[in-house]
Design a protein around this motif. Structure first.
Motif, short mmCIF file in Angstrom:
data_model
loop_
_atom_site.label_atom_id
_atom_site.label_comp_id
_atom_site.label_asym_id
_atom_site.label_seq_id
_atom_site.Cartn_x
_atom_site.Cartn_y
_atom_site.Cartn_z
N THR A 264 1.56 6.22 -11.83
CA THR A 264 0.66 5.85 -10.74
C THR A 264 -0.41 4.87 -11.22
O THR A 264 -0.68 3.85 -10.58
N LEU A 265 -1.02 5.15 -12.38
CA LEU A 265 -2.03 4.25 -12.92
C LEU A 265 -1.44 2.87 -13.18
O LEU A 265 -2.06 1.84 -12.87
N ASP A 266 -0.25 2.84 -13.77
CA ASP A 266 0.39 1.55 -14.06
C ASP A 266 0.68 0.76 -12.79
O ASP A 266 0.59 -0.47 -12.77
N SER A 267 1.03 1.46 -11.71
CA SER A 267 1.35 0.77 -10.46
C SER A 267 0.12 0.05 -9.90
O SER A 267 0.25 -1.02 -9.29
N PHE A 268 -1.06 0.61 -10.10
CA PHE A 268 -2.27 -0.04 -9.61
C PHE A 268 -2.56 -1.34 -10.35
O PHE A 268 -3.17 -2.26 -9.78
N MET A 269 -2.09 -1.46 -11.59
CA MET A 269 -2.38 -2.65 -12.37
C MET A 269 -1.67 -3.88 -11.81
O MET A 269 -2.12 -5.01 -11.98
N LEU B 155 7.44 9.80 5.45
CA LEU B 155 8.70 9.19 5.04
C LEU B 155 8.84 9.29 3.52
O LEU B 155 8.00 8.76 2.78
N PRO B 156 9.90 9.95 3.02
CA PRO B 156 10.05 10.13 1.57
C PRO B 156 10.55 8.85 0.88
O PRO B 156 11.40 8.14 1.41
N MET B 157 10.00 8.59 -0.32
CA MET B 157 10.43 7.48 -1.17
C MET B 157 10.90 8.04 -2.50
O MET B 157 10.45 9.09 -2.95
N ALA B 158 11.82 7.32 -3.15
CA ALA B 158 12.44 7.83 -4.37
C ALA B 158 11.56 7.66 -5.59
O ALA B 158 11.78 8.33 -6.60
N ALA B 159 10.58 6.77 -5.55
CA ALA B 159 9.76 6.50 -6.73
C ALA B 159 8.36 6.08 -6.29
O ALA B 159 8.15 5.62 -5.16
N ILE B 160 7.40 6.19 -7.21
CA ILE B 160 6.02 5.84 -6.92
C ILE B 160 5.89 4.37 -6.56
O ILE B 160 5.18 4.00 -5.62
N ALA C 92 5.34 -1.71 6.11
CA ALA C 92 6.33 -0.84 6.76
C ALA C 92 5.74 0.50 7.14
O ALA C 92 6.22 1.18 8.06
N VAL C 93 4.70 0.93 6.43
CA VAL C 93 3.96 2.16 6.75
C VAL C 93 2.48 1.85 6.69
O VAL C 93 2.06 0.82 6.15
N HIS C 94 1.68 2.74 7.27
CA HIS C 94 0.23 2.52 7.27
C HIS C 94 -0.41 2.93 5.94
O HIS C 94 -1.33 2.25 5.46
N TYR C 95 0.08 4.03 5.37
CA TYR C 95 -0.52 4.57 4.15
C TYR C 95 0.57 5.15 3.24
O TYR C 95 1.70 5.41 3.69
N GLY C 96 0.20 5.36 1.98
CA GLY C 96 1.07 6.03 1.03
C GLY C 96 0.32 7.13 0.33
O GLY C 96 -0.92 7.10 0.23
N VAL C 97 1.05 8.11 -0.18
CA VAL C 97 0.45 9.23 -0.92
C VAL C 97 1.17 9.35 -2.25
O VAL C 97 2.40 9.49 -2.28
N VAL C 98 0.41 9.30 -3.35
CA VAL C 98 0.99 9.39 -4.69
C VAL C 98 0.15 10.34 -5.54
O VAL C 98 -1.07 10.41 -5.40
N PRO C 99 0.79 11.11 -6.43
CA PRO C 99 0.03 11.98 -7.34
C PRO C 99 -0.64 11.15 -8.42
O PRO C 99 -0.10 10.14 -8.87
N VAL C 100 -1.83 11.57 -8.86
CA VAL C 100 -2.52 10.82 -9.91
C VAL C 100 -2.90 11.68 -11.11
O VAL C 100 -2.95 11.18 -12.23
#
Length: 366
Positions: A158-163, A123-128, A139-147
């Motif tokens: 991506t790093l900021d989102s983990f914080m 399922l595509p998302m517009a932002a990380i 809503a989903v089991h997993y996500g995939v993001v570039p790092v």
């Protein structure tokens, strides 16, 4: 004539053997699928909320297949075949829903399908940060993001989102990135004056563009898939994008593999809501905030050295808690449940102002 008859007979014999093997493979794959259904039934009886997808188990299976493989197919090709069988069998238990940084046709979708197989629902998302929110909400089991990219470095968003997130890293995928110059059937190839692509892709192909299209306007867009879509509407434009975007928008590759570095690759992280048990080969990611004092970095790294733990990545990001403070993103070999890793992490926790384990997960197999 006799030679030709003999060759035909040899071919017929080989084809009959192949047909027999195909029938045997069909029966074996069906039996595997039946066992998968039985596993699902047992898991559901024990715990209705059980996890059907087990990252550590899948990694161990694929590594075992690669170790047993004697060719003529190479190890990765054989593992990809088994990945698709496992993906289809898992879908009988529970189809995996995966959010990825979209739109459709991006390298991130390609990474998602490489990791989870074609039977996963992507399922595509517009932002990380939307990928993170979808996983966190269930809503989903997993996500995939570039790092990180081997040419352009880390993806800071991506790093900021983990914080700010409670998400756990469940796996990683490394994808070889091949960029192509794409045109539509209506493009006048001798009149290309505009090229669309994502800023990262422009950076990865800078030298090639300077040499081949120095006068063309370079227009950055939100994704390579969007670049491919735009080319279909203009007669004087081209796009730099990958194979999935070319196929999705029915574009032709007039130049292939235009990236400046032949080893160009991007690493993606799989994020989920659960910790992953140890497999035979793991990696751990942490984020550490150190007190602002002389020797802070040495104090942070010294326990890694003393416990002989292999660091694979160290990145620094500004802290949001105050000016001139920094946090460190660290990847290292080993699982947080390993005794020597647990001992090292406890030492780091005592020296740091904050330590957050983002997850331990299998090292990428494919």
């Amino acid at each position: 004539m006799s030679d030709g008859v003999g060759e035909d007979q040899d071919l017929d014999a080989l084809r009959k053997q192949i047909d027999a093997l195909d029938s045997e493979l069909l029966q074996l794959i069906s039996r595997r699928a039946q066992y998968a259904q039985q596993v699902a039934s047992i898991k559901t009886c024990v715990d209705p909320q059980t996890q059907f997808y087990r990252p550590e188990r899948e990694a161990e299976v694929l590594r075992r297949i690669m170790a047993l493989n004697d060719g003529p197919l190479d190890d990765e090709e054989m593992a990809r075949l088994f990945r698709e069988i496992m993906s289809a069998c898992l879908a009988l238990e529970q189809p995996i829903k995966v959010a990825y940084l979209g739109p459709e046709g991006t390298f991130t979708q390609q990474a998602a399908l490489k990791h989870f197989g074609e039977s996963a629902i992507s399922l595509p998302m517009a932002a990380i940060d939307e990928v993170f929110r979808e996983v966190e909400a269930g809503a989903v089991h997993y996500g995939v993001v570039p790092v990180e990219n081997s040419t352009e470095g880390v993806i800071n968003h991506t790093l900021d989102s983990f914080m700010d997130s409670s998400m756990r890293i469940s796996g990683e995928v490394v994808l070889r990135i091949h960029q192509h110059l794409l045109v539509s059937s209506t493009t006048r190839r001798d009149k290309i004056s505009r090229i669309y692509s994502h800023p990262q892709s422009f950076a990865q192909c800078r030298k090639w563009l300077d040499a081949h299209y120095p006068q063309a306007e370079r227009v950055p867009v939100s994704s390579n898939a969007e670049a491919a879509r735009l080319v279909r509407t203009e007669w004087h434009s081209a796009a730099i994008a990958g194979d999935m975007a070319a196929k999705l928008y029915d574009l032709e590759k007039i130049y292939e593999k235009v990236e400046d570095r032949p080893d160009n690759s991007t690493r993606f992280l799989i994020i989920g809501n659960h910790d992953v048990p140890p497999s035979s080969e793991d990696k751990t990611s942490v984020v550490v905030a150190m007190r602002n004092q002389p020797g802070a970095l040495h104090a942070l790294l010294e326990p890694f050295h003393r416990h002989q733990i292999d660091l694979t990545r160290l990145e620094t990001r500004p802290s949001r808690s105050g000016a001139w403070n920094y946090v460190f993103f660290i990847d290292f070999r080993g699982h947080q449940d390993d005794p020597h890793v647990a001992a090292m992490l406890e030492e780091v926790r005592l020296r740091a102002s904050e330590l957050k384990v983002l997850g331990s997960y299998p090292v990428g197999v494919l």
